[in-house]
Write a protein that holds these residues in place. Structure first.
Motif, PDB file in Angstrom:
ATOM      1  N   ARG A 166       0.833  -1.208   0.000  1.00 37.58           N
ATOM      2  CA  ARG A 166       0.000   0.000   0.000  1.00 37.58           C
ATOM      3  C   ARG A 166       0.868   1.260   0.000  1.00 37.58           C
ATOM      4  O   ARG A 166       0.482   2.305  -0.532  1.00 37.58           O
ATOM      5  CB  ARG A 166      -0.922  -0.016   1.211  1.00 37.58           C
ATOM      6  N   ARG A 167       2.050   1.171   0.594  1.00 41.87           N
ATOM      7  CA  ARG A 167       2.931   2.343   0.644  1.00 41.87           C
ATOM      8  C   ARG A 167       3.415   2.746  -0.746  1.00 41.87           C
ATOM      9  O   ARG A 167       3.806   3.898  -0.959  1.00 41.87           O
ATOM     10  CB  ARG A 167       4.132   2.041   1.540  1.00 41.87           C
ATOM     11  N   ALA A 168       3.402   1.772  -1.680  1.00 41.44           N
ATOM     12  CA  ALA A 168       3.851   2.099  -3.040  1.00 41.44           C
ATOM     13  C   ALA A 168       2.800   2.875  -3.817  1.00 41.44           C
ATOM     14  O   ALA A 168       3.110   3.462  -4.851  1.00 41.44           O
ATOM     15  CB  ALA A 168       4.207   0.812  -3.779  1.00 41.44           C
ATOM     16  N   HIS A 169       1.558   2.897  -3.315  1.00 42.16           N
ATOM     17  CA  HIS A 169       0.482   3.610  -4.007  1.00 42.16           C
ATOM     18  C   HIS A 169       0.401   5.036  -3.440  1.00 42.16           C
ATOM     19  O   HIS A 169      -0.341   5.321  -2.506  1.00 42.16           O
ATOM     20  CB  HIS A 169      -0.845   2.863  -3.814  1.00 42.16           C
ATOM     21  N   THR A 170       1.212   5.913  -4.027  1.00 41.47           N
ATOM     22  CA  THR A 170       1.277   7.291  -3.539  1.00 41.47           C
ATOM     23  C   THR A 170       0.330   8.228  -4.258  1.00 41.47           C
ATOM     24  O   THR A 170       0.183   9.387  -3.877  1.00 41.47           O
ATOM     25  CB  THR A 170       2.718   7.812  -3.701  1.00 41.47           C
ATOM     26  N   GLY A 171      -0.296   7.763  -5.348  1.00 43.67           N
ATOM     27  CA  GLY A 171      -1.164   8.626  -6.139  1.00 43.67           C
ATOM     28  C   GLY A 171      -0.444   9.358  -7.260  1.00 43.67           C
ATOM     29  O   GLY A 171      -1.071  10.118  -7.997  1.00 43.67           O
ATOM     30  N   SER A 172       0.860   9.146  -7.411  1.00 40.80           N
ATOM     31  CA  SER A 172       1.639   9.802  -8.450  1.00 40.80           C
ATOM     32  C   SER A 172       1.540   9.026  -9.755  1.00 40.80           C
ATOM     33  O   SER A 172       1.930   7.848  -9.825  1.00 40.80           O
ATOM     34  CB  SER A 172       3.105   9.916  -8.021  1.00 40.80           C
ATOM     35  N   TYR A 203       6.589   2.201 -12.692  1.00 40.16           N
ATOM     36  CA  TYR A 203       6.361   0.796 -12.362  1.00 40.16           C
ATOM     37  C   TYR A 203       6.082  -0.014 -13.637  1.00 40.16           C
ATOM     38  O   TYR A 203       6.616  -1.112 -13.826  1.00 40.16           O
ATOM     39  CB  TYR A 203       5.170   0.654 -11.413  1.00 40.16           C
ATOM     40  N   GLY A 204       5.235   0.525 -14.505  1.00 42.30           N
ATOM     41  CA  GLY A 204       4.915  -0.180 -15.747  1.00 42.30           C
ATOM     42  C   GLY A 204       6.115  -0.360 -16.639  1.00 42.30           C
ATOM     43  O   GLY A 204       6.325  -1.435 -17.228  1.00 42.30           O
ATOM     44  N   ALA A 205       6.927   0.678 -16.759  1.00 46.96           N
ATOM     45  CA  ALA A 205       8.123   0.578 -17.591  1.00 46.96           C
ATOM     46  C   ALA A 205       9.095  -0.454 -17.026  1.00 46.96           C
ATOM     47  O   ALA A 205       9.700  -1.237 -17.766  1.00 46.96           O
ATOM     48  CB  ALA A 205       8.799   1.944 -17.690  1.00 46.96           C
ATOM     49  N   LEU A 206       9.232  -0.473 -15.693  1.00 50.23           N
ATOM     50  CA  LEU A 206      10.109  -1.454 -15.069  1.00 50.23           C
ATOM     51  C   LEU A 206       9.604  -2.874 -15.305  1.00 50.23           C
ATOM     52  O   LEU A 206      10.396  -3.794 -15.562  1.00 50.23           O
ATOM     53  CB  LEU A 206      10.211  -1.162 -13.566  1.00 50.23           C
TER      54      LEU A 206
END
Length: 655
Positions: free
Chosen positions: A629-635, A642-645
């Motif tokens: 959940r911490r990775a979901h910052t709204g940015s 994330y998608g590119a990685l």
């Protein structure tokens, strides 16, 4: 004289509309079930024309076909739906429109599963069955217990579906086909992987340990007609998946497949019946009984696979016949058991055995019919489960191991498991019937109970007739069993032909005649009645005397056993397996701590496997979810990164 006419109120109109809607839904359910019985019989004894609807699904379309195995399970599912539909007509007042409308959809989805001829169609029908049953479990979604049970059921059924999906996709890719009939030459490594995945997925639907956790949660909260459909018909489709994929498409399997099924089935049977013995909720008890019986059926399938791989063809055929017959018997007595439990729940608003009792005088029809179901679940003579359990024991006794060490060790152990399961099953059903229906009522609602509506009694009676037929004249299903067994690799070598009024074992010595047992028992009962009447005629008139009751003028409900006290000795014996949560609270007087004012004893039965296996997993998943959940910052920029990685990682792996 003045006559005043008043229009019905809104609540009355709503009740009438709901009753009418429920009646229509119940009749449609029964009608779909009747069609399923007819189509199933056509699949067993005739030649059903395959159906291919190419436009309904992209690429593969919907492909339907019926062979004897699929026809057997379709007829069995339809036979359960007919009494449930009739019962639902009278139960309509307890159902809202949504579950009443979804009930026929669930039956239709279950009928599609054994008719599916391809992997794509099978997965579609399976998921439709799962979603419709979830909606029905959520019928009373305003209660938190229902929402929790539905959440557990949703998670378990979807995890099982993922295992089935992966397994069938791997099988389809290795077999080079989407249709089950065209899958040939599957490599051994792929067969093993598919067996393990499908055993987990289908075992979850069948309620096998340790994937049984949804059963004792969902059944007490679902409407009783839904519980009857799920426990008497839907779990059978889990067994169908194991037979269709693991024993027919992939079969004949190696002997360790048979050992795996034996172990899973034996553990499920023992654990299910132990939990049923200590359960105090009637529907929860019946749910654990389902785990027990699905375990016995799986044990029989494992025995048939093991014996066939060892060259013992006759015992393999007997074991497979036991599994098929027990499927029929379990469908009959478990359907009746849940319908009777629903009748009690509708009349009293309770399913807690500790608060019931005294229903034999207030609900005589329901009491009698539940007794028929309890007799079948006990595995006693004249019960619907007796002949099948006898066949299973005979197959294990006559395994004729010779120099086969594996069979020599496993067959006696399996006999012990079946015997212990049967004994504990009798104790569980004696508790359910004796504590729940006999003696004195232990609550006001039980005291004020009244018999259920006519259509509910008719539906239960129809299921009871099936129980009696299977228990007394099992030969009625013999023609279907012969055809079905001849299509399975493990049993095609020996014909189970002599199965009529006298059931004779193929290739070994042994026979049984349930009709003769019934006739002898009936004659004995009539003789006892005549002798008792004759003695009463010759005896002088009895003198009325006060009841001797240890100084008590009148026995009360507090002087009789409850379900908890009845099961307490068994709970002590199997304490290490059941792991009950007990606590004793002693309250002393304020003046002196040496003088006790009250002692409170609390005992709560928990599912030990669920507590020790699922709770740590749920806790670990929760921790991981909180970290993610911490990775979901709204940015948005971070999400694009994330998608590119992810794309970069996939490209590296593909290289």
């Amino acid at each position: 004289m003045t006559v005043t006419l008043s229009a019905p109120s809104g609540a009355e109109r709503k009740n009438v509309s709901r009753d009418l809607f429920g009646v229509v839904a119940g009749l449609i359910t029964a009608g779909i079930g009747a069609v399923g019985v007819w189509l199933g019989l056509v699949g067993i004894f005739g030649e059903a024309r395959p159906v291919n609807i190419g436009w309904l699904l992209p690429l593969s379309g919907v492909q339907l076909a019926l062979d004897p195995l699929g026809g057997f399970f379709m007829a069995l599912t339809g036979a359960v739906a007919v009494p449930v539909g009739v019962y639902a007509v009278g139960y309509a007042r307890n159902l809202s429109r949504t579950p009443a409308a979804v009930l026929p959809l669930l039956v239709a989805a279950m009928l599609l599963v054994p008719a599916a001829a391809s992997v794509t169609t099978f997965l579609l029908a399976w998921e439709l069955m799962a979603i419709s049953s979830l909606v029905l479990v959520l019928a009373d979604h305003t209660r938190p217990e229902v929402r929790t049970a539905a959440l557990v059921y949703a998670v378990m059924t979807q995890l099982g579906f993922v295992a089935i999906l992966v397994g069938l996709m791997v099988l389809s890719a290795a077999g080079g086909a989407d249709r089950f009939a065209e899958m040939t030459d599957v490599p051994d490594g792929v067969r093993t992987l598919v067996f393990l995945l499908t055993l987990a997925g289908f075992g979850s639907k069948a309620g096998l340990v340790p994937l049984h956790a949804w059963l004792p949660r969902a059944h007490p909260e679902a409407p009783s007609p839904v519980s009857a459909l799920m426990s008497a018909a839907m779990v059978n489709l889990g067994i169908y998946g194991i037979v269709r994929i693991d024993l027919q498409v992939l079969g004949p399997g190696p002997r360790w497949w048979g050992l795996a099924l034996l172990v899973v089935g034996g553990v499920s049977a023992l654990y299910g019946v132990l939990q049923a013995c200590v359960a105090t909720n009637l529907k929860r008890l019946l749910a654990y009984s389902t785990t027990e019986n699905m375990g016995l059926i799986t044990l029989a399938l494992g025995a048939a696979t093991l014996f066939a791989s060892s060259g013992a063809s006759a015992p393999a055929t007997i074991a497979m016949a036991a599994a098929a017959l027990h499927l029929v018997g379990h469908a009959a007595f478990k359907c009746l058991g849940f319908l009777a439990a629903g009748s009690v729940l509708a009349a009293t608003g309770r399913s807690d055995l500790d608060r019931l009792g005294g229903l034999a005088r207030r609900m005589p029809a329901t009491t009698t019919l539940f007794g028929v179901a309890a007799l079948g679940a006990s595995g006693l003579p004249l019960g619907a489960g007796f002949v099948s359990e006898w066949l299973l024991v005979q197959s294990l006794i006559h395994a004729a191991p010779g120099n086969d060490t594996v069979v020599s060790l496993t067959a006696p152990l399996a006999v012990g498991v079946v015997a212990l399961t049967a004994g504990l099953g009798v104790a569980a059903m004696v508790k359910a019937f004796g504590i729940g229906f006999l003696a004195r009522p232990r609550s006001e609602s039980a005291y004020a109970a009244k018999e259920s509506s006519r259509s509910m009694v008719v539906g239960m009676t129809a299921a009871a007739v099936g129980c009696v037929l299977i228990g007394v004249t099992p030969g009625v299903v013999a023609p279907a069993l012969r055809v079905v067994l001849s299509t399975l690799p493990a049993t095609e070598a020996v014909d189970f032909a002599d199965f009529g009024a006298v059931v004779r074992l193929p290739g070994v010595a042994g026979s049984i005649a349930p009709g003769v047992i019934a006739a002898v028992l009936l004659i004995a009962v009539l003789a006892a009645v005549v002798l008792s009447q004759w003695r009463s005629w010759r005896r002088p008139p009895a003198e009325e005397l006060p009841l001797w009751a240890c100084g008590a003028d009148e026995l009360t409900a507090r002087m009789q056993y409850t379900a908890t006290s009845f099961a307490e000795p068994l709970q002590r014996v199997f304490d290490d397996v059941l792991r009950p949560d007990t606590d004793i609270e002693v309250t002393p007087f304020a003046e002196s701590r040496y003088m006790v004012e009250a002692v409170r004893y609390r005992s709560q039965m928990v599912d030990a496997i669920e507590e020790r296996l699922y709770t740590p997993v749920v806790r670990a998943v929760t921790v991981m979810a909180n970290l993610l959940r911490r990775a979901h910052t709204g940015s948005v920029h971070l999400y694009l990164a994330y998608g590119a990685l992810g794309v970069l990682i996939m490209l590296v792996v593909a290289q």
